[in-house]
Scaffold this active site. Structure first.
Site, mmCIF file in Angstrom:
data_model
loop_
_atom_site.group_PDB
_atom_site.id
_atom_site.type_symbol
_atom_site.label_atom_id
_atom_site.label_comp_id
_atom_site.label_asym_id
_atom_site.label_seq_id
_atom_site.Cartn_x
_atom_site.Cartn_y
_atom_site.Cartn_z
ATOM 1 N N LYS A 82 44.951 42.812 42.865
ATOM 2 C CA LYS A 82 44.810 43.695 41.713
ATOM 3 C C LYS A 82 44.298 45.058 42.167
ATOM 4 O O LYS A 82 43.393 45.148 43.004
ATOM 5 C CB LYS A 82 43.837 43.063 40.716
ATOM 6 C CG LYS A 82 43.686 43.799 39.385
ATOM 7 C CD LYS A 82 42.737 43.014 38.477
ATOM 8 C CE LYS A 82 42.579 43.653 37.117
ATOM 9 N NZ LYS A 82 41.670 42.860 36.233
ATOM 10 N N SER A 157 43.534 41.459 31.885
ATOM 11 C CA SER A 157 44.034 42.690 32.462
ATOM 12 C C SER A 157 44.742 42.530 33.804
ATOM 13 O O SER A 157 45.403 43.452 34.286
ATOM 14 C CB SER A 157 42.885 43.676 32.628
ATOM 15 O OG SER A 157 41.917 43.184 33.550
ATOM 16 N N SER A 181 40.251 38.112 31.931
ATOM 17 C CA SER A 181 41.307 38.772 32.692
ATOM 18 C C SER A 181 41.852 38.077 33.925
ATOM 19 O O SER A 181 42.847 38.509 34.484
ATOM 20 C CB SER A 181 40.854 40.181 33.077
ATOM 21 O OG SER A 181 40.661 40.965 31.932
#
Length: 484
Positions: A82, A157, A181
């Site tokens: 990420k 997310s 997330s």
């Protein structure tokens, strides 16, 4: 090389192939780079590809050729990271044009652990801008798409990580989790996601959202790979004081707890208040109803938990994600070079360096302060919630509790997520593992829309949760790759 089955490959299968000579790290990386070329226009989930990936792969191949062994637990394993983890060899944008081109001088703690284990960071993945919501829309890349249903988001997310791992790009994924997330994209993409106990994994070098609730965890196709990854990234870090709480609780090898016979005798609570009661919840509840039969069919006892733990109350009265956001993000931005265009959230807003989807959350956060009576009330509620959950588990003699991660299916692109249950663990700091529970039929999803089940436990019970999750996985095999 051609005999190796790249689809749904695991760490163990890749390592065995490296050692027997049927696969090279270069061939594996070339396969994933080709899939990026083929699929990225459809899922829009990768911010940056490692320009040195093939050179790094060659070094791993040379190591095996010369020494006939692997250099570490994740030797030559392509990782999708990420893009809020600091990396010294690739930009770290947190999904924001305000950080476009920013290359940190120091790796995040997790990044360093991955490299030390031999992992190859193949790409940085899209996220909801600054990780502040769950649809994976960023000003740096735009909207990522669910590979199972192109009309839906991949959760968030950490949705870029979820979409790529689901689409068989890379083997191990890393996300961060402040409210939902890691588990949201796991649920939305038929994956395994682990949110560890706060303090088990360092947040140092990760662009922060709420340091009261932030943590990092693996997103993988199997429980085994997630357990292997957690073993690598867990541990004490002097740069994150919260990890002092984890000393004495870190397990050296979580993969030792992969026991397909772990369910007999286990008491699993079914947290009924986190199942939706509306028409929109029917498809998720139907999937969960079938999934829960796996526990009873394999020796576990399901125990109804009828205490009213309300998801919306938890979000408004125990979660301080937005309260912390400005303070914690500003602490990161202040460390940027003096000539960088922004050093605060206010400057990002003043200069319009954000996606319109993120503006309302950022402006709401600007109105909030840490340490106010309202903030302290939420922090007090957290303490009560922790005790309440532990008492429920003690009174009912539970090993773990289960519920759908999301009471309704992951939302359509352009909409907002609704009824996600991840806040229970993010507010308490307790660990949970999200596993595939099955698929709900949908006209836009040939395989179906994935539904994920959370398994929550007491603090520092990751090993127990992994054993339960692994046994459930081995007796269900609900995961299917998307029909790309």
């Amino acid at each position: 090389m051609t005999s190796f089955d790249f689809m749904e490959a695991t760490v163990a299968k890749v390592h065995a192939a490296y050692l027997n000579g049927s696969l090279t790290c270069r061939a594996l990386c070339e396969y994933y780079l080709k899939r990026i070329e083929q699929l990225e226009s459809r899922i829009n989930s990768i911010i940056c590809v490692n320009p040195n990936a093939l050179e790094e792969a060659d070094r791993f191949d040379t190591y095996v050729k010369e020494r006939r062994r692997l250099c570490g637990a994740l030797h030559g394993i392509p990782v999708m990271l990420k893009d809020n983890f600091n990396t010294t060899d690739m930009p770290t944008t947190a999904g924001s044009v305000a950080l476009k081109g920013w290359v940190p001088q120091k790796d995040a703690f997790v990044t360093k652990r991955l490299r030390k284990s031999g992992a190859l960071i193949l790409a940085k993945t899209n996220l909801h801008e600054f990780a502040i919501w769950g649809e994976t829309v960023s000003s740096i890349l735009g909207q990522s798409v669910n590979p199972y249903d192109p009309t839906r988001t991949p959760g968030g997310s950490s949705g870029g990580t979820g979409a790529t791992i689901a689409a068989n790009i890379g083997i191990v994924g890393l996300g961060t989790d402040t409210i939902n997330s890691v588990r949201s994209p796991a649920s939305a993409n038929s994956l395994v996601g682990i949110r560890p106990t706060i303090g088990l994994v360092s947040r140092a070098g990760i662009v922060p959202y709420s340091l009261t609730q932030d943590t990092a965890g693996p997103i993988c196709r199997t429980v085994e790979d997630a357990a292997r990854c957690l073993s690598v990234i867990a541990g004490y870090d002097p740069d994150d004081a919260e990890t002092a709480w984890g000393v004495g609780h870190v397990v050296e090898d979580y993969a030792k707890y992969l026991d397909e016979n772990a369910l007999p005798g286990k008491r699993i609570g079914v947290l009924e208040s986190l199942f939706g009661k509306e028409d929109v919840n029917r498809s998720t509840n139907a999937v969960m109803s079938e999934a829960m039969k796996v526990f009873e069919a394999n020796g576990a006892t399901l125990v109804p938990v009828r205490d009213d733990i309300d998801q919306s109350w938890l979000t408004s009265e125990t979660s301080v994600h937005l309260d912390d956001f400005r303070r914690d993000l500003d602490s990161y931005l202040r460390e940027l070079p003096t000539d960088w265009p922004v050093h605060s959230m206010k400057e990002i807003l003043d200069k319009g360096l954000f996606h319109p989807f993120s503006e309302s959350n950022m402006r709401d956060a600007m109105k909030l302060e840490v340490g106010t009576p309202r903030y302290l009330e939420k922090m007090y509620n957290k303490i009560g919630l922790r005790t309440r959950v532990l008492k429920i588990m003690a009174d009912l003699r539970l090993d773990a509790m289960i519920y759908p991660h999301q009471q309704q299916l992951v939302c359509k692109c352009g909409a907002s997520q609704r009824q996600r249950n991840g806040v229970l663990c993010s507010s308490t700091g307790f660990p949970s593992v999200c596993v595939p529970a099955g698929f709900a039929p949908d006209e836009n999803a040939p395989v179906g829309v994935p539904v994920g089940m959370e398994i929550i436990g007491r603090p520092w019970s990751e090993a127990l949760l992994i054993s339960i999750a692994y046994a459930f996985e081995q007796h269900s095999h609900f995961r299917k790759p998307p029909a790309l």
